[in-house]
Scaffold this active site. Sequence first.
Site, PDB file in Angstrom:
ATOM      1  N   ALA A  49       0.834  -1.211   0.000  1.00 19.70           N
ATOM      2  CA  ALA A  49       0.000   0.000   0.000  1.00 19.70           C
ATOM      3  C   ALA A  49       0.861   1.250   0.000  1.00 19.70           C
ATOM      4  O   ALA A  49       1.973   1.255   0.505  1.00 19.70           O
ATOM      5  CB  ALA A  49      -0.929   0.010   1.215  1.00 19.70           C
ATOM      6  N   ASP A  50       0.310   2.306  -0.592  1.00 19.57           N
ATOM      7  CA  ASP A  50       0.980   3.605  -0.574  1.00 19.57           C
ATOM      8  C   ASP A  50      -0.091   4.685  -0.577  1.00 19.57           C
ATOM      9  O   ASP A  50      -1.103   4.565  -1.277  1.00 19.57           O
ATOM     10  CB  ASP A  50       1.884   3.769  -1.801  1.00 19.57           C
ATOM     11  CG  ASP A  50       2.814   4.968  -1.647  1.00 19.57           C
ATOM     12  OD1 ASP A  50       3.850   4.816  -0.979  1.00 19.57           O
ATOM     13  OD2 ASP A  50       2.492   6.049  -2.176  1.00 19.57           O
ATOM     14  N   THR A  51       0.134   5.740   0.208  1.00 26.08           N
ATOM     15  CA  THR A  51      -0.846   6.827   0.340  1.00 26.08           C
ATOM     16  C   THR A  51      -0.199   8.165   0.041  1.00 26.08           C
ATOM     17  O   THR A  51       0.917   8.424   0.496  1.00 26.08           O
ATOM     18  CB  THR A  51      -1.435   6.857   1.765  1.00 26.08           C
ATOM     19  OG1 THR A  51      -2.053   5.596   2.056  1.00 26.08           O
ATOM     20  CG2 THR A  51      -2.478   7.964   1.912  1.00 26.08           C
TER      21      THR A  51
END
Length: 200
Positions: free
Chosen positions: A75-77
Amino acid sequence: MRIYLASASPRRKELLLQIGLEFEVKVSNVQEVVSTSEPARVVEELSAQKAQAVLADLERELRQRAAEEILIIGADTVVAVDGNILGKPADSGAAAKMLKQLSGRSHEVFTGVTLLFRESSGQLGRKTFHERTEVVFYPMSQAEIDGYVSTGDCLDKAGAYGIQGLCARYIKEIKGDYNNVVGLPVGRLYQEAKEWLENE
């Protein structure tokens, strides 16, 4: 089935525990490379790189346990204002500058998620998607910005704020998934992974 979270984020860890998943944290120090400046594509690319790097790190171990199924979650935000990405601030000065940009207006939070499912046969399944949430800030005075920055809560977070902490006092409204702003859209993640998780 073993589940691996390819992230050191304590917030993502808490969210996965909240939906009842048992998992191990395995972080790979992948060198992030992006081919676009579009926020939605950036987070998808980075989430895929993180998941793929963890899979590569596990390869030798997997050969010894060939019959085991695994699911890797990458995941990456990022926070985006007018299409421009705000990552994690380098220091308190950068954090204050970001918060000034967010004050009194709306912005978008994008989280990209990649699910890599390795069957016991070694066959690989993959899903990559992103979730978008709009967040609106109340106006913040310089004193309020400085006060929040001084807590240190902003330094390890995209856009220099955490919606689940002290900064909640400046959030006027959100449109979309709250958990996405925290760092992981676990409802969508579960729905996307359900076919693999429910076979257990």
